[in-house]
Design an enzyme around this catalytic site. Sequence first.
Site, PDB file in Angstrom:
ATOM      1  N   ASP A  52      15.058 -33.678 -21.519  1.00 35.21           N
ATOM      2  CA  ASP A  52      15.497 -32.288 -21.640  1.00 35.21           C
ATOM      3  C   ASP A  52      16.946 -32.246 -22.110  1.00 35.21           C
ATOM      4  O   ASP A  52      17.847 -32.738 -21.426  1.00 35.21           O
ATOM      5  CB  ASP A  52      15.363 -31.599 -20.278  1.00 35.21           C
ATOM      6  N   TYR A  57      24.770 -28.756 -25.238  1.00 36.98           N
ATOM      7  CA  TYR A  57      25.201 -30.021 -24.633  1.00 36.98           C
ATOM      8  C   TYR A  57      25.892 -30.921 -25.659  1.00 36.98           C
ATOM      9  O   TYR A  57      26.587 -31.865 -25.286  1.00 36.98           O
ATOM     10  CB  TYR A  57      24.013 -30.785 -24.042  1.00 36.98           C
ATOM     11  N   LYS A  82      17.045 -26.338 -26.300  1.00 38.79           N
ATOM     12  CA  LYS A  82      17.281 -24.935 -25.950  1.00 38.79           C
ATOM     13  C   LYS A  82      18.125 -24.225 -27.002  1.00 38.79           C
ATOM     14  O   LYS A  82      18.988 -24.828 -27.636  1.00 38.79           O
ATOM     15  CB  LYS A  82      17.989 -24.842 -24.591  1.00 38.79           C
ATOM     16  N   HIS A 115      18.158 -20.266 -23.717  1.00 40.51           N
ATOM     17  CA  HIS A 115      19.010 -20.837 -22.677  1.00 40.51           C
ATOM     18  C   HIS A 115      19.499 -19.809 -21.653  1.00 40.51           C
ATOM     19  O   HIS A 115      19.605 -20.130 -20.465  1.00 40.51           O
ATOM     20  CB  HIS A 115      20.199 -21.535 -23.338  1.00 40.51           C
TER      21      HIS A 115
END
Length: 291
Positions: A52, A57, A82, A115
């Site tokens: 994931d 990120y 996401k 998200h």
Amino acid sequence: MQQKTYTGQPVITLNNGVDIPALGFGVWQMEDLQECENAVVKAIETGYRMIDTASIYQNETAVGNAIRNSGTDREDLFITSKLWVQDTSYEKAKGAFHRTLDRLQLDYLDMYLIHWPYADFTGAWKAMEELYREGKIKAIGVCNFPPDKLEELKAAATILPVINQIELHPLFQQKELQKYNRENNIVTQPWSPLGNGNAGLLENTELQSIGEKYGKTVAQVILRWHLQEGFCVIPKSVTPSRIEENFNVFDFELTENEMNAVRTLDTGKRLFFDPKDPEWEQKMLKAVANI
């Protein structure tokens, strides 16, 4: 659609018939890209099949490199990413999705999630539905959506979300949202399932006692609790021994009394961000990552 199998692992069947491993590997806060790549390779070697990540990120490239270097067939993995807030609209969602695919070096995603419940999420969902119908995504869902936002999404959707990924751990269990998700056939997927390493949780004497009974750590007891609650859980670690430890939770089972002991730890207090907090929403709308 050919159904995947994840040997020796429990799976959860999503509301569109797709199976997802019940235990996966998260990479939030892995900012060192080589460390992230090494951790994902180690996770796959250990047996994890669900990874994931997210565009915000800024480690999708590292995850893609790890997938390529893992020696495991793409078809045997379940990869999630996401859609970030700035791209949450019909016009921008498809471009963001294809940039994610490029960074991951993949030609499809197993799951794509919105998200946060901000901006034009109903427009973004329409774009995701189109990508789903084109076979570019095998399942679509959301993160951090409270019931009112899920109702808003449902009213505009032709495809229902398969998962709602939310902050959930023994100290903050979101029981009402759990109930809503179950009633609407949406799988609950906890993020930060170990409470972000909260010392009071991981040093809880009752959980230590339960762990001693099974020869397990408190973290393993907590992850086992998540699995038995029916959650799809994604612990994160960059430490090889902990990556293995977190996966070694399929050989014991908690009793109902032990499950209840964990349930009683709920404080009702978040450790992180409240999606209903307008200040947090404004911060997210301004948080433009290099994505």
